[in-house]
Motif scaffolding. Structure first.
Motif, PDB file in Angstrom:
ATOM      1  N   VAL A  92      -5.115  -9.517 -14.794  1.00  0.00           N
ATOM      2  CA  VAL A  92      -5.889  -8.867 -15.856  1.00  0.00           C
ATOM      3  C   VAL A  92      -7.119  -8.170 -15.266  1.00  0.00           C
ATOM      4  O   VAL A  92      -7.458  -7.041 -15.645  1.00  0.00           O
ATOM      5  CB  VAL A  92      -6.281  -9.895 -16.935  1.00  0.00           C
ATOM      6  CG1 VAL A  92      -7.255  -9.287 -17.941  1.00  0.00           C
ATOM      7  CG2 VAL A  92      -5.030 -10.413 -17.642  1.00  0.00           C
ATOM      8  N   LYS A  93      -7.774  -8.822 -14.306  1.00  0.00           N
ATOM      9  CA  LYS A  93      -8.945  -8.231 -13.652  1.00  0.00           C
ATOM     10  C   LYS A  93      -8.580  -6.917 -12.958  1.00  0.00           C
ATOM     11  O   LYS A  93      -9.389  -5.968 -12.915  1.00  0.00           O
ATOM     12  CB  LYS A  93      -9.512  -9.224 -12.632  1.00  0.00           C
ATOM     13  CG  LYS A  93     -10.740  -8.726 -11.877  1.00  0.00           C
ATOM     14  CD  LYS A  93     -11.203  -9.761 -10.869  1.00  0.00           C
ATOM     15  CE  LYS A  93     -12.378  -9.227 -10.032  1.00  0.00           C
ATOM     16  NZ  LYS A  93     -12.789 -10.216  -8.996  1.00  0.00           N
ATOM     17  N   LEU A  94      -7.362  -6.827 -12.449  1.00  0.00           N
ATOM     18  CA  LEU A  94      -6.915  -5.626 -11.733  1.00  0.00           C
ATOM     19  C   LEU A  94      -6.356  -4.557 -12.678  1.00  0.00           C
ATOM     20  O   LEU A  94      -5.846  -3.538 -12.220  1.00  0.00           O
ATOM     21  CB  LEU A  94      -5.852  -6.011 -10.695  1.00  0.00           C
ATOM     22  CG  LEU A  94      -6.333  -6.912  -9.550  1.00  0.00           C
ATOM     23  CD1 LEU A  94      -5.161  -7.345  -8.682  1.00  0.00           C
ATOM     24  CD2 LEU A  94      -7.396  -6.209  -8.703  1.00  0.00           C
ATOM     25  N   GLU A  97       0.826  -1.220   0.000  1.00  0.00           N
ATOM     26  CA  GLU A  97       0.000   0.000   0.000  1.00  0.00           C
ATOM     27  C   GLU A  97       0.857   1.264   0.000  1.00  0.00           C
ATOM     28  O   GLU A  97       0.513   2.275  -0.620  1.00  0.00           O
ATOM     29  CB  GLU A  97      -0.904   0.013   1.240  1.00  0.00           C
ATOM     30  CG  GLU A  97      -2.042  -0.990   1.213  1.00  0.00           C
ATOM     31  CD  GLU A  97      -2.730  -1.097   2.558  1.00  0.00           C
ATOM     32  OE1 GLU A  97      -2.517  -0.216   3.415  1.00  0.00           O
ATOM     33  OE2 GLU A  97      -3.482  -2.071   2.756  1.00  0.00           O
ATOM     34  N   ALA A  98       1.973   1.222   0.710  1.00  0.00           N
ATOM     35  CA  ALA A  98       2.819   2.412   0.852  1.00  0.00           C
ATOM     36  C   ALA A  98       3.435   2.849  -0.476  1.00  0.00           C
ATOM     37  O   ALA A  98       3.795   4.014  -0.638  1.00  0.00           O
ATOM     38  CB  ALA A  98       3.919   2.149   1.881  1.00  0.00           C
ATOM     39  N   VAL A  99       3.548   1.918  -1.414  1.00  0.00           N
ATOM     40  CA  VAL A  99       4.170   2.238  -2.707  1.00  0.00           C
ATOM     41  C   VAL A  99       3.419   3.366  -3.399  1.00  0.00           C
ATOM     42  O   VAL A  99       3.989   4.413  -3.730  1.00  0.00           O
ATOM     43  CB  VAL A  99       4.214   0.984  -3.612  1.00  0.00           C
ATOM     44  CG1 VAL A  99       4.707   1.357  -5.005  1.00  0.00           C
ATOM     45  CG2 VAL A  99       5.103  -0.092  -2.992  1.00  0.00           C
ATOM     46  N   PRO A 123      -1.437  -2.096 -11.985  1.00  0.00           N
ATOM     47  CA  PRO A 123      -1.251  -0.708 -11.541  1.00  0.00           C
ATOM     48  C   PRO A 123      -0.774  -0.676 -10.088  1.00  0.00           C
ATOM     49  O   PRO A 123      -1.187  -1.519  -9.274  1.00  0.00           O
ATOM     50  CB  PRO A 123      -2.661  -0.113 -11.674  1.00  0.00           C
ATOM     51  CG  PRO A 123      -3.334  -0.947 -12.715  1.00  0.00           C
ATOM     52  CD  PRO A 123      -2.793  -2.330 -12.533  1.00  0.00           C
ATOM     53  N   ARG A 124       0.082   0.283  -9.767  1.00  0.00           N
ATOM     54  CA  ARG A 124       0.684   0.322  -8.417  1.00  0.00           C
ATOM     55  C   ARG A 124      -0.343   0.208  -7.303  1.00  0.00           C
ATOM     56  O   ARG A 124      -0.123  -0.481  -6.307  1.00  0.00           O
ATOM     57  CB  ARG A 124       1.476   1.622  -8.235  1.00  0.00           C
ATOM     58  CG  ARG A 124       2.822   1.647  -8.886  1.00  0.00           C
ATOM     59  CD  ARG A 124       3.609   2.850  -8.449  1.00  0.00           C
ATOM     60  NE  ARG A 124       3.016   4.086  -8.899  1.00  0.00           N
ATOM     61  CZ  ARG A 124       3.404   4.761  -9.966  1.00  0.00           C
ATOM     62  NH1 ARG A 124       4.382   4.310 -10.708  1.00  0.00           N
ATOM     63  NH2 ARG A 124       2.806   5.895 -10.301  1.00  0.00           N
ATOM     64  N   ALA A 125      -1.475   0.890  -7.464  1.00  0.00           N
ATOM     65  CA  ALA A 125      -2.483   0.918  -6.398  1.00  0.00           C
ATOM     66  C   ALA A 125      -3.099  -0.453  -6.156  1.00  0.00           C
ATOM     67  O   ALA A 125      -3.694  -0.684  -5.100  1.00  0.00           O
ATOM     68  CB  ALA A 125      -3.581   1.924  -6.738  1.00  0.00           C
ATOM     69  N   GLU A 126      -2.941  -1.372  -7.121  1.00  0.00           N
ATOM     70  CA  GLU A 126      -3.535  -2.711  -6.994  1.00  0.00           C
ATOM     71  C   GLU A 126      -2.559  -3.746  -6.438  1.00  0.00           C
ATOM     72  O   GLU A 126      -2.918  -4.905  -6.279  1.00  0.00           O
ATOM     73  CB  GLU A 126      -4.067  -3.180  -8.355  1.00  0.00           C
ATOM     74  CG  GLU A 126      -5.137  -2.285  -8.963  1.00  0.00           C
ATOM     75  CD  GLU A 126      -6.438  -2.289  -8.177  1.00  0.00           C
ATOM     76  OE1 GLU A 126      -6.558  -3.059  -7.197  1.00  0.00           O
ATOM     77  OE2 GLU A 126      -7.347  -1.527  -8.529  1.00  0.00           O
ATOM     78  N   LEU A 127      -1.328  -3.330  -6.153  1.00  0.00           N
ATOM     79  CA  LEU A 127      -0.336  -4.290  -5.632  1.00  0.00           C
ATOM     80  C   LEU A 127      -0.811  -5.025  -4.371  1.00  0.00           C
ATOM     81  O   LEU A 127      -0.633  -6.244  -4.267  1.00  0.00           O
ATOM     82  CB  LEU A 127       0.991  -3.588  -5.349  1.00  0.00           C
ATOM     83  CG  LEU A 127       2.000  -3.537  -6.497  1.00  0.00           C
ATOM     84  CD1 LEU A 127       3.199  -2.692  -6.093  1.00  0.00           C
ATOM     85  CD2 LEU A 127       2.451  -4.933  -6.897  1.00  0.00           C
ATOM     86  N   ALA A 145       8.387  -2.594  -7.295  1.00  0.00           N
ATOM     87  CA  ALA A 145       7.091  -2.111  -6.816  1.00  0.00           C
ATOM     88  C   ALA A 145       6.707  -0.781  -7.451  1.00  0.00           C
ATOM     89  O   ALA A 145       5.529  -0.517  -7.702  1.00  0.00           O
ATOM     90  CB  ALA A 145       7.119  -1.974  -5.293  1.00  0.00           C
ATOM     91  N   GLY A 146       7.687   0.061  -7.751  1.00  0.00           N
ATOM     92  CA  GLY A 146       7.399   1.347  -8.358  1.00  0.00           C
ATOM     93  C   GLY A 146       6.750   1.218  -9.726  1.00  0.00           C
ATOM     94  O   GLY A 146       6.084   2.129 -10.200  1.00  0.00           O
ATOM     95  N   ASP A 147       6.948   0.072 -10.377  1.00  0.00           N
ATOM     96  CA  ASP A 147       6.334  -0.204 -11.682  1.00  0.00           C
ATOM     97  C   ASP A 147       5.114  -1.110 -11.561  1.00  0.00           C
ATOM     98  O   ASP A 147       4.545  -1.509 -12.577  1.00  0.00           O
ATOM     99  CB  ASP A 147       7.350  -0.887 -12.612  1.00  0.00           C
ATOM    100  CG  ASP A 147       8.525   0.018 -12.955  1.00  0.00           C
ATOM    101  OD1 ASP A 147       8.346   1.245 -12.927  1.00  0.00           O
ATOM    102  OD2 ASP A 147       9.612  -0.502 -13.238  1.00  0.00           O
ATOM    103  N   GLY A 148       4.753  -1.490 -10.342  1.00  0.00           N
ATOM    104  CA  GLY A 148       3.646  -2.426 -10.170  1.00  0.00           C
ATOM    105  C   GLY A 148       4.001  -3.851 -10.558  1.00  0.00           C
ATOM    106  O   GLY A 148       3.132  -4.701 -10.763  1.00  0.00           O
TER     107      GLY A 148
END
Length: 239
Positions: free
Chosen positions: A188-190, A13-15, A125-129, A153-156
């Motif tokens: 893919v769903k994310l 989440e912190a990413v 996407p990063r927010a979906e990690l 992590a910066g690239d997801g």
């Protein structure tokens, strides 16, 4: 800086939180506890890992102005205050920095040293990690396999290393197809895809239909037929 987290999902989440704060690190790497532990042991680089720490972020800032760098580091600290983190290690010397990056770069070697494994190269996407990481662990629990995760992590990008452990030949060669399919379907769903940086190739050839619809695949087959009507160029590889 090496940032220890008591909760794996909080590290993920912190990413995106760091990026949302307007900070663009030159490097941001996620390492699950076992990944960093195996690598530091493999390299024989001493690293204290308290029992309650389960993941790390390696965050690198760069620039020409030292004062500005420290201001950015303080901004990062400000973001991380909202998470359950342990003592943050700031590399004071070039040697310390190099040791941290050596640990990160050698995770793949250390996993290989510890076990036979399959690596799935996922990206979202990063927010979906956090959702991806949670999903990978839930799929592993359902199908009875262990995974060691790390990545850019910066690239997801998340490298999911499935550890052979005590799995039988049948489980390893056949039984993992369904859980790997489910991991890719989740990507893919994310809003992600099934390969972050290594391409498709023969290993992921059987999963390409998860990421691309049949119309796209048929378009590629058509291009192949135009340039190779006799099927003599690298025959049987992808199309």
């Amino acid at each position: 800086m090496l940032v220890p987290f008591r909760q794996v999902e909080q590290a993920a989440e912190a990413v995106s939180a760091v990026f949302r704060a307007g900070i663009i690190p030159s490097g941001m790497e996620f390492m699950e506890r076992e990944a960093i532990a195996w690598s530091s042991d493999y390299l024989q680089i001493p690293l204290t890992l308290p029992e309650d720490i389960h993941a790390h972020l390696l965050i690198e800032l760069d620039g020409q102005d030292l004062d500005q760098l420290y201001k950015e580091a303080e901004q990062v600290y400000g973001v991380l205050e909202h998470y359950d983190v342990g003592e943050i290690l700031l590399a004071d010397t070039a040697g310390q920095k190099e040791d941290l990056w050596r640990i990160r770069r050698n995770i793949g070697n250390s996993v290989r040293y510890n076990s036979v494994y399959k690596e799935e190269d996922t990206v979202v996407p990063r927010a979906e990690l956090p959702t991806l990481l949670k999903g990978v662990k839930e799929i592993g629990a359902r199908y009875g396999f262990k995974s060691v995760c790390y990545g850019h992590a910066g690239d997801g990008n998340l490298h999911v290393n499935i550890i052979r452990g005590e799995l039988t030949d049948e489980q390893w060669n056949v039984g993992l197809r369904q859980p790997i399919t489910e991991i890719f379907q989740l990507c893919v769903k994310l809003g992600g895809t099934i390969s972050g940086e290594h391409g498709i190739g023969l290993v992921q050839k059987g999963y390409i239909g998860i990421a691309l619809p049949e119309a796209n695949l048929e378009l590629m087959r058509g291009i192949k037929r135009v340039f190779d009507p006799a099927g003599i160029l690298n025959p049987g590889k992808i199309f």
